[in-house]
Scaffold this active site. Structure first.
Site, mmCIF file in Angstrom:
data_model
loop_
_atom_site.group_PDB
_atom_site.id
_atom_site.type_symbol
_atom_site.label_atom_id
_atom_site.label_comp_id
_atom_site.label_asym_id
_atom_site.label_seq_id
_atom_site.Cartn_x
_atom_site.Cartn_y
_atom_site.Cartn_z
ATOM 1 N N TYR A 1 0.820 -1.211 0.000
ATOM 2 C CA TYR A 1 0.000 0.000 0.000
ATOM 3 C C TYR A 1 0.854 1.262 0.000
ATOM 4 O O TYR A 1 0.460 2.282 -0.549
ATOM 5 C CB TYR A 1 -0.926 0.021 1.225
ATOM 6 C CG TYR A 1 -2.231 -0.700 1.011
ATOM 7 C CD1 TYR A 1 -2.250 -2.065 0.774
ATOM 8 C CD2 TYR A 1 -3.440 -0.016 1.041
ATOM 9 C CE1 TYR A 1 -3.446 -2.737 0.584
ATOM 10 C CE2 TYR A 1 -4.639 -0.674 0.850
ATOM 11 C CZ TYR A 1 -4.642 -2.029 0.624
ATOM 12 O OH TYR A 1 -5.818 -2.678 0.431
ATOM 13 N N LYS B 1 3.194 -15.349 1.938
ATOM 14 C CA LYS B 1 3.550 -16.143 0.760
ATOM 15 C C LYS B 1 5.065 -16.295 0.735
ATOM 16 O O LYS B 1 5.752 -15.753 -0.147
ATOM 17 C CB LYS B 1 3.051 -15.448 -0.516
ATOM 18 C CG LYS B 1 1.572 -15.605 -0.777
ATOM 19 C CD LYS B 1 1.192 -16.965 -1.362
ATOM 20 C CE LYS B 1 1.656 -17.112 -2.796
ATOM 21 N NZ LYS B 1 1.295 -18.474 -3.326
ATOM 22 N N ASP C 1 -2.719 -18.022 0.152
ATOM 23 C CA ASP C 1 -3.713 -18.577 -0.774
ATOM 24 C C ASP C 1 -4.450 -19.749 -0.140
ATOM 25 O O ASP C 1 -5.678 -19.867 -0.234
ATOM 26 C CB ASP C 1 -3.064 -18.958 -2.126
ATOM 27 C CG ASP C 1 -1.866 -19.882 -1.983
ATOM 28 O OD1 ASP C 1 -1.333 -20.016 -0.868
ATOM 29 O OD2 ASP C 1 -1.466 -20.493 -2.995
ATOM 30 N N ASP D 1 -6.450 -7.175 3.501
ATOM 31 C CA ASP D 1 -7.558 -6.533 2.793
ATOM 32 C C ASP D 1 -8.439 -7.605 2.155
ATOM 33 O O ASP D 1 -9.662 -7.607 2.300
ATOM 34 C CB ASP D 1 -6.992 -5.588 1.729
ATOM 35 C CG ASP D 1 -8.079 -4.889 0.936
ATOM 36 O OD1 ASP D 1 -9.045 -4.414 1.570
ATOM 37 O OD2 ASP D 1 -7.979 -4.832 -0.297
ATOM 38 N N ASP E 1 -12.300 -9.315 3.552
ATOM 39 C CA ASP E 1 -13.550 -9.287 2.783
ATOM 40 C C ASP E 1 -14.142 -10.692 2.711
ATOM 41 O O ASP E 1 -15.360 -10.888 2.834
ATOM 42 C CB ASP E 1 -13.300 -8.792 1.346
ATOM 43 C CG ASP E 1 -13.602 -7.314 1.175
ATOM 44 O OD1 ASP E 1 -13.404 -6.564 2.153
ATOM 45 O OD2 ASP E 1 -14.029 -6.907 0.073
HETATM 46 C C1 IPM Z 1 -10.517 -1.505 3.291
HETATM 47 C C2 IPM Z 1 -10.728 -0.846 1.960
HETATM 48 C C3 IPM Z 1 -9.579 0.109 1.699
HETATM 49 C C4 IPM Z 1 -8.308 -0.715 1.617
HETATM 50 C C5 IPM Z 1 -9.736 0.988 0.452
HETATM 51 C C6 IPM Z 1 -11.020 1.795 0.516
HETATM 52 C C7 IPM Z 1 -8.553 1.871 0.233
HETATM 53 O O1 IPM Z 1 -10.874 -1.806 0.974
HETATM 54 O O2 IPM Z 1 -10.424 -0.791 4.306
HETATM 55 O O3 IPM Z 1 -10.464 -2.728 3.346
HETATM 56 O O4 IPM Z 1 -7.960 -1.264 0.556
HETATM 57 O O5 IPM Z 1 -7.638 -0.820 2.640
HETATM 58 MG MG MG Z 2 -10.944 -3.805 1.690
#
Ligand code: IPM
Ligand code: MG
Length: 369
Positions: free
Chosen positions: A142, A193, A226, A250, A254
Site C-alpha cells: 500500500y 507467501k 492462498d 484486505d 472481505d
Molecule cells: C478496506 C478498503 C480500503 C483498503 C480501500 C477503501 C482503500 O478496501 O479498508 O479494506 O484497501 O484498505
Molecule cells: Mg478492503
C-alpha cells in the site's frame, strides 16, 4: 465525568446515512451519564475533493490527530473515477491511517446466530464463527516505494508497486495478534507467501521468533495466504486470530466478512502504538465500502458502523459495559427478525437504515430499563 472528542468523518455514498445512526447511539450513551462524547464532523474522500480539491485537508488530519478517536463511514464512488490518483477518495483514508500511524487493524468476523442462514456458506460451517483478523495497516504494498507507472516510450508502460516490510513492523503487529489470542482461543495463524515473496520469508521468520521469545504459551500456525483463503471458506471455525500483511489482510477480511452473512455487519478498529500514558490513536470504521448503488436510498445497513462505535467503547474508552450493551442491542434486534436488505434473505421484509437505528435504540432502552 470524562469527556471525549470524537471526530466524525462520514465520507461518501452510504457513509453519511450509516453515521447518522451512529450519532444517535452516541447521544444515547451520552444520556446514560458515564461519559460525554463531543461529536465534530468533517470531510474525507470524494466529498472532501469536491469541497477543496484533495481527499482530506491538512486541518482535518490535525483534528484527527487531536481527537480522542475517529469514526469513519466510507469513501469513494464512481463519481470520482477520473480525479487525479493522488486526490482519489481512498487517498484520504490511507493518509489518515499513515499519519495517525494506525498499524494494527482489527477485523472481527463474528456470525450472529440469527444470521447463520444468511451466509453463502452452509449454516453449520459458520454458526458460532468468531475469527479476529489482524491486518497490518501502514506498510506493505500500500505504501512501499517506488510506486509508479513509467512510460517506456515504445507504446509500452511499466507499473511498479513495492511490497516492503521491516522487522519492527512485523514484530509489532505479531505482538498485537498474540496478545489478542491470549484473551481468546490462544491460537494464531500467520499468513504470508514465503514460497514466492521475500517479504513472506521475513514475515515468517519474525513471527516465529516473536512467538518463541515472547508468547510460547500461544499456539502459532504458519499458513500460505492462498491456502488461507481456501481454508476460510472450507472450514472457517479452525481460525481464532489471523495475522497478515496489508494486502492479504484486505482480501482475506472481505472473504471472512462474507462468511458472517453480509459485509454490512463487520466493524473494524485501527490502532496505533501505546504512548507513555497507555493511550493509542484510533480510527473505527465498517469494513464495507461506500456502496454507491444504494446510496441515498435509506437502505444501507448501519450495524457495521454502530458495531465499530462499540469497538471504540471497548478498545479506546474502556467502557466494556456500554460496548456490551450496544453489541447486545444489535444481537437483540437481529433475534427479533429485523433485517436490512443485505441480510433479509428470500421472502423477508427489509427495513431501512433509520428503522434499523430506531430498533437498536429501542433495544438499548429495553436493555437498560
Ligand atoms: C478496506 C478498503 C480500503 C483498503 C480501500 C477503501 C482503500 O478496501 O479498508 O479494506 O484497501 O484498505
Ligand atoms: Mg478492503
Amino acid at each position: 465525568m470524562p469527556s471525549y472528542d470524537l471526530l466524525f468523518l462520514p465520507g461518501d455514498g452510504i457513509g453519511p446515512e450509516v453515521m447518522a445512526e451512529v450519532a444517535r447511539v452516541v447521544e444515547w450513551i451520552n444520556k446514560r451519564g458515564t461519559a460525554t462524547f463531543n461529536m465534530e464532523t468533517d470531510l474525507v474522500g470524494g466529498c472532501a475533493y469536491d469541497a477543496h480539491g484533495e481527499a482530506i485537508a491538512d486541518e482535518t488530519v490535525d483534528k484527527a490527530l487531536k481527537a480522542d478517536s475517529v469514526l469513519l463511514g466510507a469513501v469513494g464512488g464512481p463519481k470520482w473515477d477520473d480525479v487525479p490518483y493522488e486526490a482519489r477518495p481512498e487517498a484520504g483514508l490511507l493518509r489518515l491511517r499513515k499519519d495517525l500511524e494506525l498499524f494494527a487493524n482489527l477485523r472481527p468476523a463474528i456470525c450472529y446466530p440469527a444470521l447463520a442462514a444468511a451466509s453463502s456458506l452452509k449454516q453449520d460451517l459458520v454458526e458460532g464463527l468468531d475469527v479476529m483478523i489482524v491486518r497490518e495497516l501502514t506498510g506493505g504494498v500500500y505504501f512501499g516505494e517506488p510506486k509508479e507507472i513509467t512510460d517506456l516510450g515504445d507504446g509500452q508502460k511499466r507499473a511498479v508497486d513495492t511490497q516492503v516490510y521491516e522487522t519492527y513492523e512485523i514484530e509489532r503487529i505479531c505482538r498485537v495478534a498474540f496478545d489478542l489470542a491470549k484473551k481468546r482461543g490462544n491460537l494464531v495463524h500467520s499468513a504470508e507467501k514465503r514460497n514466492v515473496m521475500k517479504s513472506g520469508v521475513l514475515w515468517n521468520e519474525v513471527a516465529t521468533r516473536v512467538h518463541a521469545e515472547e508468547f510460547p504459551e500461544v499456539e502459532l500456525q504458519h499458513i500460505l495466504a492462498d491456502n488461507c483463503a481456501m481454508q476460510l471458506v472450507r472450514n472457517p471455525k479452525q481460525f481464532d486470530v489471523l495475522v497478515t500483511d496489508n494486502l492479504f489482510g484486505d482480501i482475506l477480511s472481505d472473504c471472512a466478512a462474507m462468511l458472517t452473512g453480509s459485509l454490512g455487519m463487520l466493524p473494524s478498529a485501527s490502532l496505533g502504538a501505546e504512548d507513555d500514558n497507555g493511550k493509542r490513536k484510533s480510527l473505527y470504521e465498517p469494513v464495507h465500502g461506500s456502496a454507491p448503488d444504494i446510496a441515498g436510498q435509506g437502505a444501507a445497513n448501519p450495524i457495521a458502523t454502530i458495531a465499530s462505535y462499540a469497538m471504540a467503547l471497548r478498545y479506546t474508552f474502556n467502557m466494556g459495559t456500554e460496548a456490551d450493551m450496544v453489541e447486545n442491542a444489535i444481537a437483540g434486534v437481529l433475534d427479533k427478525g429485523l433485517r436490512t436488505g443485505d441480510i433479509v434473505g428470500d421472502g423477508g421484509q427489509a427495513i431501512g437504515t433509520q428503522a434499523m437505528g430506531n430498533a437498536i435504540l429501542a433495544e438499548l432502552d429495553a436493555l437498560s430499563s
